[in-house]
Design a protein around this motif. Sequence first.
Motif, PDB file in Angstrom:
ATOM      1  N   VAL A   4     -23.052  37.356   9.838  1.00  0.00           N
ATOM      2  CA  VAL A   4     -22.821  36.292  10.805  1.00  0.00           C
ATOM      3  C   VAL A   4     -21.656  36.691  11.693  1.00  0.00           C
ATOM      4  CG1 VAL A   4     -22.219  33.867  11.136  1.00  0.00           C
ATOM      5  CG2 VAL A   4     -23.693  34.531   9.226  1.00  0.00           C
ATOM      6  N   VAL A  59     -23.169  31.934  17.871  1.00  0.00           N
ATOM      7  CA  VAL A  59     -23.148  32.347  16.473  1.00  0.00           C
ATOM      8  C   VAL A  59     -24.422  33.141  16.238  1.00  0.00           C
ATOM      9  CG1 VAL A  59     -23.124  31.599  14.068  1.00  0.00           C
ATOM     10  CG2 VAL A  59     -21.810  30.329  15.786  1.00  0.00           C
ATOM     11  N   HIS A  61     -26.729  35.480  13.699  1.00  0.00           N
ATOM     12  CA  HIS A  61     -27.038  35.770  12.295  1.00  0.00           C
ATOM     13  C   HIS A  61     -28.105  36.849  12.264  1.00  0.00           C
ATOM     14  CE1 HIS A  61     -29.199  34.777   8.409  1.00  0.00           C
ATOM     15  NE2 HIS A  61     -27.981  35.088   8.010  1.00  0.00           N
ATOM     16  N   THR A  95     -27.691  23.893  17.088  1.00  0.00           N
ATOM     17  CA  THR A  95     -28.155  24.883  16.119  1.00  0.00           C
ATOM     18  C   THR A  95     -29.677  24.939  16.174  1.00  0.00           C
ATOM     19  OG1 THR A  95     -26.292  24.365  14.677  1.00  0.00           O
ATOM     20  CG2 THR A  95     -28.139  25.533  13.670  1.00  0.00           C
ATOM     21  N   PHE A 104     -23.861  27.133  10.708  1.00  0.00           N
ATOM     22  CA  PHE A 104     -23.763  27.841  11.981  1.00  0.00           C
ATOM     23  C   PHE A 104     -23.189  26.951  13.083  1.00  0.00           C
ATOM     24  CE2 PHE A 104     -27.532  30.126  10.062  1.00  0.00           C
ATOM     25  CZ  PHE A 104     -26.804  31.236   9.666  1.00  0.00           C
TER      26      PHE A 104
END
Length: 153
Positions: A4, A59, A61, A95, A104
């Motif tokens: 992340v 963010v 991932h 998100t 997140f």
Amino acid sequence: MNEVTVRRARIGDVDDLVELRTEMFRSMGSATGGERWRANAFDWFVDRLDDADYGIFAVEHDGVIKACAMGAVRDAAPSPLSPNGRDVLISNICTAPDARGQGFGGRAFDAVMDWARQTGIARVELMATHSGRGIYERSGFTANAFPAMRARL
């Protein structure tokens, strides 16, 4: 891999930012149709990515953008609670549906709040959805006695 990364958004993230903004409106029950607003949103993000008065965060991932948040310095007349007349508006906290409940969004929110603190501005504001209220209240946000009102022109 499960890596992340929380970082400032880059030009290659703009399609994802627009898609997350679309999802934000969808989850609020708002209309999301029309390509014009999306094209305008794309250009808007591009124009502000490197502007010091905007903090736009992503963010990531495993190489996929899962959440975002944005802050904008606003110019306003000085007031008792904002003697220098400026504040920060936090928005576009979203998100991806498949990534909710994994932290997140909280990471994106923390990044934009850190940026807001670094501006030296004493007040921050946001418009909270019901699902987001808890995280904002834990960060010190309180409901305002004078909620926002809007009218179409």
